[in-house]
Design a protein around this motif. Structure first.
Motif, PDB file in Angstrom:
ATOM      1  N   THR A   1       1.044  -1.188  -0.188  1.00 45.63           N
ATOM      2  CA  THR A   1      -0.065  -0.194   0.166  1.00 45.63           C
ATOM      3  C   THR A   1       0.944   1.205  -0.016  1.00 45.63           C
ATOM      4  N   GLY A   2       2.021   1.208   0.456  1.00 42.51           N
ATOM      5  CA  GLY A   2       3.019   2.389   0.578  1.00 42.51           C
ATOM      6  C   GLY A   2       3.290   2.669  -0.961  1.00 42.51           C
TER       7      GLY A   2
ATOM      8  N   TYR B   1       0.479   5.052  -2.342  1.00 44.65           N
ATOM      9  CA  TYR B   1       0.697   6.468  -1.778  1.00 44.65           C
ATOM     10  C   TYR B   1       1.777   7.136  -2.312  1.00 44.65           C
ATOM     11  N   ARG B   2       2.873   6.407  -2.720  1.00 45.94           N
ATOM     12  CA  ARG B   2       4.149   6.929  -3.341  1.00 45.94           C
ATOM     13  C   ARG B   2       3.728   7.369  -4.913  1.00 45.94           C
TER      14      ARG B   2
ATOM     15  N   ARG C   1      10.410   5.180  -6.013  1.00 46.10           N
ATOM     16  CA  ARG C   1      11.292   4.787  -4.863  1.00 46.10           C
ATOM     17  C   ARG C   1      12.561   6.214  -4.739  1.00 46.10           C
TER      18      ARG C   1
ATOM     19  N   VAL D   1       6.267  11.842   0.469  1.00 46.03           N
ATOM     20  CA  VAL D   1       4.961  10.940   0.662  1.00 46.03           C
ATOM     21  C   VAL D   1       4.266  10.951   1.933  1.00 46.03           C
ATOM     22  N   SER D   2       5.006  11.492   3.048  1.00 50.31           N
ATOM     23  CA  SER D   2       4.267  11.236   4.316  1.00 50.31           C
ATOM     24  C   SER D   2       3.468  12.745   4.405  1.00 50.31           C
TER      25      SER D   2
ATOM     26  N   ALA E   1       0.317  11.576   2.220  1.00 49.50           N
ATOM     27  CA  ALA E   1      -0.398  10.429   2.872  1.00 49.50           C
ATOM     28  C   ALA E   1      -1.206  10.962   4.363  1.00 49.50           C
TER      29      ALA E   1
ATOM     30  N   ARG F   1      -6.300   9.567   1.889  1.00 51.01           N
ATOM     31  CA  ARG F   1      -6.282   8.473   2.705  1.00 51.01           C
ATOM     32  C   ARG F   1      -7.722   7.513   2.095  1.00 51.01           C
TER      33      ARG F   1
ATOM     34  N   GLY G   1       1.699  -1.870   5.442  1.00 50.17           N
ATOM     35  CA  GLY G   1       1.335  -0.271   5.212  1.00 50.17           C
ATOM     36  C   GLY G   1       1.250   0.224   6.693  1.00 50.17           C
ATOM     37  N   ARG G   2       0.771   1.169   6.847  1.00 51.16           N
ATOM     38  CA  ARG G   2       0.580   1.733   8.307  1.00 51.16           C
ATOM     39  C   ARG G   2      -0.548   1.429   8.896  1.00 51.16           C
ATOM     40  N   ASP G   3      -1.658   1.311   8.056  1.00 57.02           N
ATOM     41  CA  ASP G   3      -3.202   1.361   8.828  1.00 57.02           C
ATOM     42  C   ASP G   3      -3.828   0.190   8.208  1.00 57.02           C
TER      43      ASP G   3
ATOM     44  N   ARG H   1      10.187  10.503   8.904  1.00 58.68           N
ATOM     45  CA  ARG H   1       9.072   9.965   8.486  1.00 58.68           C
ATOM     46  C   ARG H   1       8.173   8.994   9.734  1.00 58.68           C
TER      47      ARG H   1
ATOM     48  N   ASP I   1       4.449  10.064  10.196  1.00 57.49           N
ATOM     49  CA  ASP I   1       3.442   8.874  10.208  1.00 57.49           C
ATOM     50  C   ASP I   1       2.723   8.548  11.659  1.00 57.49           C
TER      51      ASP I   1
ATOM     52  N   ARG J   1       0.548  12.154  12.819  1.00 54.95           N
ATOM     53  CA  ARG J   1      -0.634  12.860  11.786  1.00 54.95           C
ATOM     54  C   ARG J   1      -1.884  12.568  12.522  1.00 54.95           C
TER      55      ARG J   1
HETATM   56  O1   DC Z   1       6.000   1.719   3.220  1.00 50.71           O
HETATM   57  P1   DC Z   1       6.291   2.974   2.483  1.00 50.71           P
HETATM   58  O2   DC Z   1       7.920   3.583   3.054  1.00 50.71           O
HETATM   59  O3   DC Z   1       6.801   2.627   0.882  1.00 50.71           O
HETATM   60  O4   DC Z   1       5.411   4.141   2.717  1.00 50.71           O
HETATM   61  C1   DC Z   1       5.480   5.400   2.097  1.00 50.71           C
HETATM   62  C2   DC Z   1       4.434   6.323   3.052  1.00 50.71           C
HETATM   63  O5   DC Z   1       3.143   6.020   2.584  1.00 50.71           O
HETATM   64  C3   DC Z   1       4.863   6.189   4.371  1.00 50.71           C
HETATM   65  O6   DC Z   1       5.753   7.103   4.811  1.00 50.71           O
HETATM   66  C4   DC Z   1       3.445   6.358   4.873  1.00 50.71           C
HETATM   67  C5   DC Z   1       2.486   6.406   3.873  1.00 50.71           C
HETATM   68  N1   DC Z   1       1.599   5.272   3.877  1.00 50.71           N
HETATM   69  C6   DC Z   1       0.489   5.345   4.899  1.00 50.71           C
HETATM   70  O7   DC Z   1       0.238   6.469   5.304  1.00 50.71           O
HETATM   71  N2   DC Z   1      -0.308   4.125   4.783  1.00 50.71           N
HETATM   72  C7   DC Z   1      -0.113   3.281   4.309  1.00 50.71           C
HETATM   73  N3   DC Z   1      -1.000   2.133   4.503  1.00 50.71           N
HETATM   74  C8   DC Z   1       1.109   2.763   3.617  1.00 50.71           C
HETATM   75  C9   DC Z   1       1.928   3.949   3.554  1.00 50.71           C
END
Ligand code: DC
Length: 223
Positions: A34-35, A38-39, A90, A98-99, A102, A108, A128-130, A179, A183, A186
């Motif tokens: 999922t990152g 967002y990228r 990348r 990206v942060s 996102a 989102r 991912g993060r969430d 980051r 992250d 936020r």
């Molecule tokens: O995993 P990554 O480093 O490729 O993710 C890039 C950015 O995307 C990360 O800094 C926060 C955001 N992100 C997010 O907010 N929610 C996700 N599910 C995945 C990534």
């Protein structure tokens, strides 16, 4: 196992995608990064020149944006409006921005909707993060993967060496810590461990060790 859904969350560069790919392969299910989505959204914003702090403009832009993830010979490929941007997303430019992108609610909600559609009714490892908290709330297995900032910077440095990128390790650690902060602090879906997630500290573990641990947990859950 074919319908098993696994959520892997954690901070930047904790090894989530490397491990997630192996786990997906071993279990015969798909992997969704999922990152990368967002990228791709961030790359589009940078290319279009949209103000990254303008929530409305970013949301509008994304309604006119097509982001796809497709399996390729050397792993998952990312397509932005039909163009392969797997390598471009990348770049340092995208990583630095990206942060901020996102963090917007509109961005989102669009991404979460897409991610839920991608995962609908199929076995998937999503990182991912969430993911455990928002995207796959009912996942069969949730993992929260962490590692020290020093170790994450060291791993990123080694990866970069192979790609011919010479960013000093101290700069990488500073970028990772920045980051992490953005992250985690936020307002919209900050990075937090889901109450039912298994915590794995990968600082002193190898990639195969972490993957094996997750595959074992997945098999236990499936039984
Ligand atoms: O995993 P990554 O480093 O490729 O993710 C890039 C950015 O995307 C990360 O800094 C926060 C955001 N992100 C997010 O907010 N929610 C996700 N599910 C995945 C990534």
């Amino acid at each position: 196992m074919k319908t098993m859904q696994i959520a892997i969350d954690g901070p930047a560069a904790a090894g989530k995608s490397t491990v997630a790919k192996i786990v997906a392969e071993q279990l015969g299910i798909i992997y969704i990064d999922t990152g990368a989505m967002y990228r791709a959204a961030t790359l589009k914003a940078l290319e279009t020149g949209v103000d990254l702090s303008d929530s409305q403009a970013l949301s509008d832009l994304l309604t006119r944006t097509d982001i796809r993830l497709e399996p390729g010979d050397t792993g998952q490929r990312v397509f932005l409006d039909g163009t392969d941007v797997t390598e471009e997303i990348r770049s340092d430019k995208v990583t630095r921005a990206v942060s901020e992108v996102a963090a917007h609610r509109g961005v989102r909600s669009r991404m979460v909707k897409l991610q839920k559609e991608f995962a609908e009714g199929r076995g998937v490892v999503m990182d991912g993060r969430d993911i455990g908290i928002h995207v796959l709330k009912e996942a069969d297995l949730k993992v929260f993967m962490i590692a020290s900032a020093e170790e994450r910077a060291r791993r990123r440095y080694e990866e970069n060496q192979i790609r011919g990128i010479g960013t000093p390790i101290t700069d990488l650690q500073a970028e990772i810590e920045k980051r992490d902060k953005m992250d985690s602090e936020r307002k919209e879906s900050p990075l937090v461990q889901a109450a039912d997630a298994v915590l794995i500290d990968t600082t002193a573990l190898t990639v195969p060790e972490v993957a094996e641990r997750i595959v074992r947990l997945a098999k236990e859950r499936a039984d």
